[in-house]
Design a protein around this motif. Sequence first.
Motif, PDB file in Angstrom:
ATOM      1  N   VAL A   1       0.839  -1.203   0.000  1.00 52.43           N
ATOM      2  CA  VAL A   1       0.000   0.000   0.000  1.00 52.43           C
ATOM      3  C   VAL A   1       0.874   1.253   0.000  1.00 52.43           C
ATOM      4  O   VAL A   1       0.627   2.188  -0.768  1.00 52.43           O
ATOM      5  CB  VAL A   1      -0.973   0.000   1.206  1.00 52.43           C
TER       6      VAL A   1
ATOM      7  N   ALA B   1      -7.917  -1.263  -2.727  1.00 52.76           N
ATOM      8  CA  ALA B   1      -8.402  -2.640  -2.715  1.00 52.76           C
ATOM      9  C   ALA B   1      -8.407  -3.219  -4.121  1.00 52.76           C
ATOM     10  O   ALA B   1      -8.006  -4.373  -4.330  1.00 52.76           O
ATOM     11  CB  ALA B   1      -9.804  -2.699  -2.103  1.00 52.76           C
TER      12      ALA B   1
ATOM     13  N   GLU C   1      -4.846  -4.032  -5.235  1.00 50.10           N
ATOM     14  CA  GLU C   1      -4.292  -5.187  -4.528  1.00 50.10           C
ATOM     15  C   GLU C   1      -5.107  -6.463  -4.742  1.00 50.10           C
ATOM     16  O   GLU C   1      -4.681  -7.548  -4.350  1.00 50.10           O
ATOM     17  CB  GLU C   1      -4.195  -4.890  -3.029  1.00 50.10           C
TER      18      GLU C   1
ATOM     19  N   MET D   1      -8.768  -4.193   2.987  1.00 49.80           N
ATOM     20  CA  MET D   1      -7.941  -3.012   2.774  1.00 49.80           C
ATOM     21  C   MET D   1      -8.197  -1.989   3.871  1.00 49.80           C
ATOM     22  O   MET D   1      -7.271  -1.306   4.313  1.00 49.80           O
ATOM     23  CB  MET D   1      -8.217  -2.405   1.395  1.00 49.80           C
TER      24      MET D   1
END
Length: 146
Positions: free
Chosen positions: A43, A59, A62, A69
């Motif tokens: 992040v 989110a 990823e 998240m």
Amino acid sequence: MATPTPDIAMATASELRVLLGKLKRRLREESGSHGLSWPQVSVLGHLERDGSKTVTELAELEGVRQQSMGATVASLETAGLLKGTPHPTDGRRTILSLTPKARAWVKASRAAREDWLFHTIQTRLSPTEQKKLAGAVELLKRLVEP
């Protein structure tokens, strides 16, 4: 110039995939994560490279649920690494960005990885091998170009 056979390309692809995975893990070890999890580090990297994002955007980047998240972001905020500001057009959303503490951490982490890689190249490869590696980096760049 002879054209490589598909067998050579397949063997190279397989070896390269494994090798790059090992290099990525080693660089991760050398980063000095200071107790941060890999999702937290990821992040911070996204925000440093791409600028401010919402939890939803992070989110999606990823490939995790917003709730997951949200937990990652909350821990980074608690650690003083992220700050949130209200979204300019949607008061329900928050724009997340790095704090100065996080920027310093990212810079130090990157420097540690580059330092390890620099010293490893210098000590394990001859000058001729270092030139070959530099040429290989140029070839690798072509693999990821659009």
